[in-house]
Design a protein around this motif. Structure first.
Motif, PDB file in Angstrom:
ATOM      1  N   THR A 167      -1.324  -3.523   2.439  1.00 47.15           N
ATOM      2  CA  THR A 167      -1.974  -3.189   3.710  1.00 47.15           C
ATOM      3  C   THR A 167      -1.871  -4.407   4.603  1.00 47.15           C
ATOM      4  OG1 THR A 167      -4.159  -3.906   2.915  1.00 47.15           O
ATOM      5  CG2 THR A 167      -3.592  -1.569   2.664  1.00 47.15           C
ATOM      6  N   ILE A 168      -1.605  -4.169   5.870  1.00 45.36           N
ATOM      7  CA  ILE A 168      -1.540  -5.242   6.868  1.00 45.36           C
ATOM      8  C   ILE A 168      -2.395  -4.812   8.046  1.00 45.36           C
ATOM      9  CG2 ILE A 168      -0.078  -6.650   8.361  1.00 45.36           C
ATOM     10  CD1 ILE A 168       1.582  -4.695   5.590  1.00 45.36           C
ATOM     11  N   GLY A 169      -3.379  -5.633   8.386  1.00 42.13           N
ATOM     12  CA  GLY A 169      -4.303  -5.275   9.452  1.00 42.13           C
ATOM     13  C   GLY A 169      -4.328  -6.297  10.563  1.00 42.13           C
ATOM     14  N   ARG A 170      -4.526  -5.808  11.775  1.00 40.73           N
ATOM     15  CA  ARG A 170      -4.685  -6.655  12.944  1.00 40.73           C
ATOM     16  C   ARG A 170      -5.890  -6.166  13.715  1.00 40.73           C
ATOM     17  NH1 ARG A 170      -0.226  -9.271  14.954  1.00 40.73           N
ATOM     18  NH2 ARG A 170      -1.738 -10.240  16.335  1.00 40.73           N
ATOM     19  N   ALA A 171      -6.744  -7.100  14.137  1.00 44.35           N
ATOM     20  CA  ALA A 171      -7.939  -6.757  14.914  1.00 44.35           C
ATOM     21  C   ALA A 171      -8.774  -5.723  14.168  1.00 44.35           C
ATOM     22  CB  ALA A 171      -7.535  -6.278  16.300  1.00 44.35           C
ATOM     23  N   ALA A 172      -9.323  -4.738  14.877  1.00 44.68           N
ATOM     24  CA  ALA A 172     -10.208  -3.770  14.248  1.00 44.68           C
ATOM     25  C   ALA A 172      -9.427  -2.568  13.744  1.00 44.68           C
ATOM     26  CB  ALA A 172     -11.272  -3.340  15.251  1.00 44.68           C
ATOM     27  N   GLY A 173     -10.131  -1.648  13.099  1.00 44.71           N
ATOM     28  CA  GLY A 173      -9.521  -0.409  12.683  1.00 44.71           C
ATOM     29  C   GLY A 173      -8.860  -0.470  11.324  1.00 44.71           C
ATOM     30  N   MET A 174      -8.285   0.656  10.928  1.00 42.55           N
ATOM     31  CA  MET A 174      -7.620   0.755   9.641  1.00 42.55           C
ATOM     32  C   MET A 174      -6.351  -0.087   9.626  1.00 42.55           C
ATOM     33  SD  MET A 174      -9.348   2.671   7.588  1.00 42.55           S
ATOM     34  CE  MET A 174      -8.116   3.140   6.372  1.00 42.55           C
ATOM     35  N   PRO A 175      -5.990  -0.609   8.462  1.00 42.58           N
ATOM     36  CA  PRO A 175      -4.744  -1.368   8.363  1.00 42.58           C
ATOM     37  C   PRO A 175      -3.551  -0.435   8.272  1.00 42.58           C
ATOM     38  CG  PRO A 175      -5.735  -1.185   6.202  1.00 42.58           C
ATOM     39  CD  PRO A 175      -6.706  -0.532   7.168  1.00 42.58           C
ATOM     40  N   ASP A 176      -2.376  -0.984   8.496  1.00 38.39           N
ATOM     41  CA  ASP A 176      -1.145  -0.259   8.199  1.00 38.39           C
ATOM     42  C   ASP A 176      -0.936  -0.295   6.695  1.00 38.39           C
ATOM     43  OD1 ASP A 176      -0.506   0.299  10.867  1.00 38.39           O
ATOM     44  OD2 ASP A 176       0.370  -1.694  11.123  1.00 38.39           O
ATOM     45  N   LEU A 177      -0.238   0.710   6.190  1.00 37.79           N
ATOM     46  CA  LEU A 177      -0.019   0.838   4.756  1.00 37.79           C
ATOM     47  C   LEU A 177       1.456   1.007   4.440  1.00 37.79           C
ATOM     48  CD1 LEU A 177      -1.262   1.343   1.843  1.00 37.79           C
ATOM     49  CD2 LEU A 177      -1.160   3.787   2.423  1.00 37.79           C
ATOM     50  N   VAL A 178       1.944   0.232   3.485  1.00 40.52           N
ATOM     51  CA  VAL A 178       3.281   0.421   2.921  1.00 40.52           C
ATOM     52  C   VAL A 178       3.079   0.670   1.436  1.00 40.52           C
ATOM     53  CG1 VAL A 178       5.568  -0.550   2.557  1.00 40.52           C
ATOM     54  CG2 VAL A 178       4.270  -1.171   4.613  1.00 40.52           C
ATOM     55  N   ALA A 179       3.340   1.879   0.975  1.00 45.59           N
ATOM     56  CA  ALA A 179       3.092   2.259  -0.410  1.00 45.59           C
ATOM     57  C   ALA A 179       4.331   2.908  -1.003  1.00 45.59           C
ATOM     58  CB  ALA A 179       1.906   3.211  -0.497  1.00 45.59           C
ATOM     59  N   VAL A 180       4.732   2.449  -2.181  1.00 44.67           N
ATOM     60  CA  VAL A 180       5.926   2.964  -2.842  1.00 44.67           C
ATOM     61  C   VAL A 180       5.609   3.201  -4.321  1.00 44.67           C
ATOM     62  CG1 VAL A 180       8.332   2.518  -3.458  1.00 44.67           C
ATOM     63  CG2 VAL A 180       7.432   1.688  -1.267  1.00 44.67           C
ATOM     64  N   GLY A 181       5.982   4.361  -4.845  1.00 50.54           N
ATOM     65  CA  GLY A 181       5.851   4.608  -6.268  1.00 50.54           C
ATOM     66  C   GLY A 181       4.556   5.283  -6.680  1.00 50.54           C
ATOM     67  N   THR A 182       4.320   5.277  -7.991  1.00 52.35           N
ATOM     68  CA  THR A 182       3.205   6.012  -8.577  1.00 52.35           C
ATOM     69  C   THR A 182       2.263   5.095  -9.349  1.00 52.35           C
ATOM     70  OG1 THR A 182       4.386   6.468 -10.651  1.00 52.35           O
ATOM     71  CG2 THR A 182       4.725   8.020  -8.818  1.00 52.35           C
ATOM     72  N   GLN A 183       1.183   5.685  -9.871  1.00 48.22           N
ATOM     73  CA  GLN A 183       0.155   4.912 -10.556  1.00 48.22           C
ATOM     74  C   GLN A 183       0.561   4.461 -11.952  1.00 48.22           C
ATOM     75  OE1 GLN A 183      -3.770   6.924  -8.393  1.00 48.22           O
ATOM     76  NE2 GLN A 183      -3.457   7.192 -10.577  1.00 48.22           N
ATOM     77  N   GLY A 184       1.634   5.040 -12.488  1.00 48.91           N
ATOM     78  CA  GLY A 184       2.067   4.633 -13.823  1.00 48.91           C
ATOM     79  C   GLY A 184       3.392   5.260 -14.181  1.00 48.91           C
ATOM     80  N   LEU A 185       4.008   4.754 -15.233  1.00 47.00           N
ATOM     81  CA  LEU A 185       5.276   5.303 -15.691  1.00 47.00           C
ATOM     82  C   LEU A 185       5.108   6.769 -16.077  1.00 47.00           C
ATOM     83  CD1 LEU A 185       6.573   2.399 -17.976  1.00 47.00           C
ATOM     84  CD2 LEU A 185       7.356   2.995 -15.676  1.00 47.00           C
ATOM     85  N   GLY A 186       6.007   7.602 -15.588  1.00 45.04           N
ATOM     86  CA  GLY A 186       5.963   9.012 -15.922  1.00 45.04           C
ATOM     87  C   GLY A 186       4.893   9.799 -15.195  1.00 45.04           C
ATOM     88  N   GLU A 187       4.175   9.165 -14.293  1.00 46.24           N
ATOM     89  CA  GLU A 187       3.116   9.847 -13.549  1.00 46.24           C
ATOM     90  C   GLU A 187       3.632  10.320 -12.191  1.00 46.24           C
ATOM     91  OE1 GLU A 187      -0.637   7.960 -13.305  1.00 46.24           O
ATOM     92  OE2 GLU A 187      -0.512   7.047 -15.296  1.00 46.24           O
ATOM     93  N   LYS A 188       2.953  11.314 -11.639  1.00 48.62           N
ATOM     94  CA  LYS A 188       3.348  11.863 -10.346  1.00 48.62           C
ATOM     95  C   LYS A 188       2.422  11.440  -9.214  1.00 48.62           C
ATOM     96  CE  LYS A 188       5.546  15.987 -12.314  1.00 48.62           C
ATOM     97  NZ  LYS A 188       5.565  17.478 -12.329  1.00 48.62           N
ATOM     98  N   THR A 189       1.232  10.921  -9.542  1.00 47.01           N
ATOM     99  CA  THR A 189       0.283  10.544  -8.502  1.00 47.01           C
ATOM    100  C   THR A 189       0.754   9.300  -7.772  1.00 47.01           C
ATOM    101  OG1 THR A 189      -1.530  11.420  -9.840  1.00 47.01           O
ATOM    102  CG2 THR A 189      -2.109   9.966  -8.003  1.00 47.01           C
TER     103      THR A 189
END
Length: 433
Positions: free
Chosen positions: A67-89
């Protein structure tokens, strides 16, 4: 099993081998946008996105995010992949991660709240709160024996905040003192239900009070205020906070930091109901990932001996971003102030005793504030720290920039995230690294 953080690794790879600019506007919109729209912000961070995709596509990690945030509000999000090997979440801003030593700045800020309220002072001896520390001794030759002489200086709150108290850490201390720590359960941290090859087993003390009392009986590795040495000082600070506030340490964090900042996903024990968003922890070995703490059976589902103020938290990127956002605003978030502006600035300033240098240490030439590294020179004003499982975070209040990176693997130095994440952020923002 105790843990290692920020820069080096407690668990060596050998042991496992034997085991087999548009940010502010985007942030304001993000507060009302469904999670899938966050994916578009990844285009703002091509370096980070490319690096993350490389690690996931090559099988080095199942999932990683920032997450990268500037000033107020929600941050930007860069998310890749899943919670574990063989998982879909997929991993997202509410995924839960073991942040280990990224707990330390939170404990440091908790202490600074009390400093700001006059309930303790930076240069106040901790013996005022914990009498067992009134007559400490210092080792004469730490690598050979436990022979010690009386300490000339009292340990202070400042020393605990900055790792200059002369305390050891089972992840870095060597010689007879290490064995004394292990024998007494002075190992505030957990990794796995499984034994780790090459690592001695040690059951933590049953509670924070006992931890403090046993620790006080051990000699110091250096005279207080003379040397930066990564240590269990933030865990001990949790006990000081208890006595100074008259409140259980974990309860203090919930009441004074987590609740007012709406950090609703920060735990020392992960509720069974939240396992579905908890990542597994891995050890990368020879191109393969070995699960050392699967989420479904994680040791973090058990109640810990006590709240480890130096390495115990599991939290989400959303929560840690809110903590950093409060610091970026010098103590306030969403109209709620948890500490004064002056206290927040003091917490993120260089609190090191004058004669102490961090050259050649995990903090390597930087200053040190309330549980975190403080930048100097071109990085003046930057405050942050990293964790044993590859996580890292920093805040730059002067430029209203904050960033969190979450991954889950040990040891942390297998991949260069601690060294490179800030560089990637600055590169994508068009700033010199």
């Amino acid at each position: 099993m105790s843990v290692q953080d920020s820069g080096q690794a407690m668990i060596g790879r050998r042991g496992f081998l034997s085991w087999g600019g548009q940010l502010a506007a985007a942030g304001a919109i993000g507060a009302f946008a469904p999670a899938r729209l966050w994916a578009g912000t990844a285009d703002l961070y091509p370096t980070i996105r490319t690096q993350f995709e490389s690690y996931v596509s090559s099988g080095k990690l199942p999932g990683i995010l920032a997450t990268i945030g500037r000033a107020a509000g929600m941050p930007d999000l860069v998310a890749v992949g899943t919670q574990g090997l063989g998982e879909k979440t997929p991993v997202d801003i509410d995924t839960l991660w073991r942040v280990y030593s990224m707990t330390k700045p939170i404990t440091g800020i908790a202490a600074m709240i009390l400093v700001g309220e006059g309930k303790m002072k930076l240069d106040q001896p901790i013996a005022d709160f914990l009498p067992e520390f009134a007559n400490m001794t210092v080792l004469t030759d730490p690598e050979k024996n436990l022979d010690a002489v009386p300490a000339k200086t009292q340990i202070t709150v400042r020393h605990l905040l900055t790792h200059t108290a002369g305390l050891g850490y089972s992840i870095v201390t060597k010689g007879p003192l290490l064995q004394a720590y292990l024998d007494n359960g002075i190992t505030p941290g957990i990794i796995s239900r499984f034994p780790i090859p090459g690592q001695p087993a040690s059951k933590p003390t049953p509670d924070l009070k006992t931890f403090s009392e046993r620790l006080a009986k051990q000699p110091l590795i250096a005279e207080p205020g003379t040397k930066w040495s990564y240590s269990i000082s933030l865990d001990l600070l949790g006990r000081v906070i208890e006595v100074a506030s008259g409140m259980d340490f974990e309860a203090f964090l919930k009441t004074r930091i987590f609740a007012p900042l709406k950090m609703n996903s920060s735990y020392f024990q992960v509720p069974a109901s939240e396992t579905k968003r908890f990542v597994s922890n891995y050890a990368p070995v020879n191109g393969m990932l070995f699960p050392i703490d699967p989420a479904a059976t994680s040791i973090y589902l058990d109640k810990p001996a006590f709240a480890f103020g130096g390495a115990g938290l599991v939290t989400s990127a959303r929560d840690y971003d809110r903590f950093l956002n409060m610091l970026a605003n010098y103590g306030e978030l969403d109209g709620v102030r948890i500490m004064s502006t002056a206290t927040a600035k003091l917490a993120m300033s260089d609190l090191l005793p004058p004669a102490v240098s961090t050259a050649g240490t995990f903090a390597d030439g930087a200053g040190f504030g309330a549980g975190g590294r403080v930048g100097k020179g071109a990085n003046d004003g930057v405050f942050g720290w990293g964790g044993a499982a590859g996580t890292v975070a920093f805040v730059d209040p002067k430029r209203k920039l904050r960033a969190v990176m979450m991954a889950q693997y040990m040891p942390s130095n297998v991949y260069p995230f601690h060294e490179n994440f800030a560089k990637w952020v600055l590169q994508d923002l068009g700033r010199p690294a």
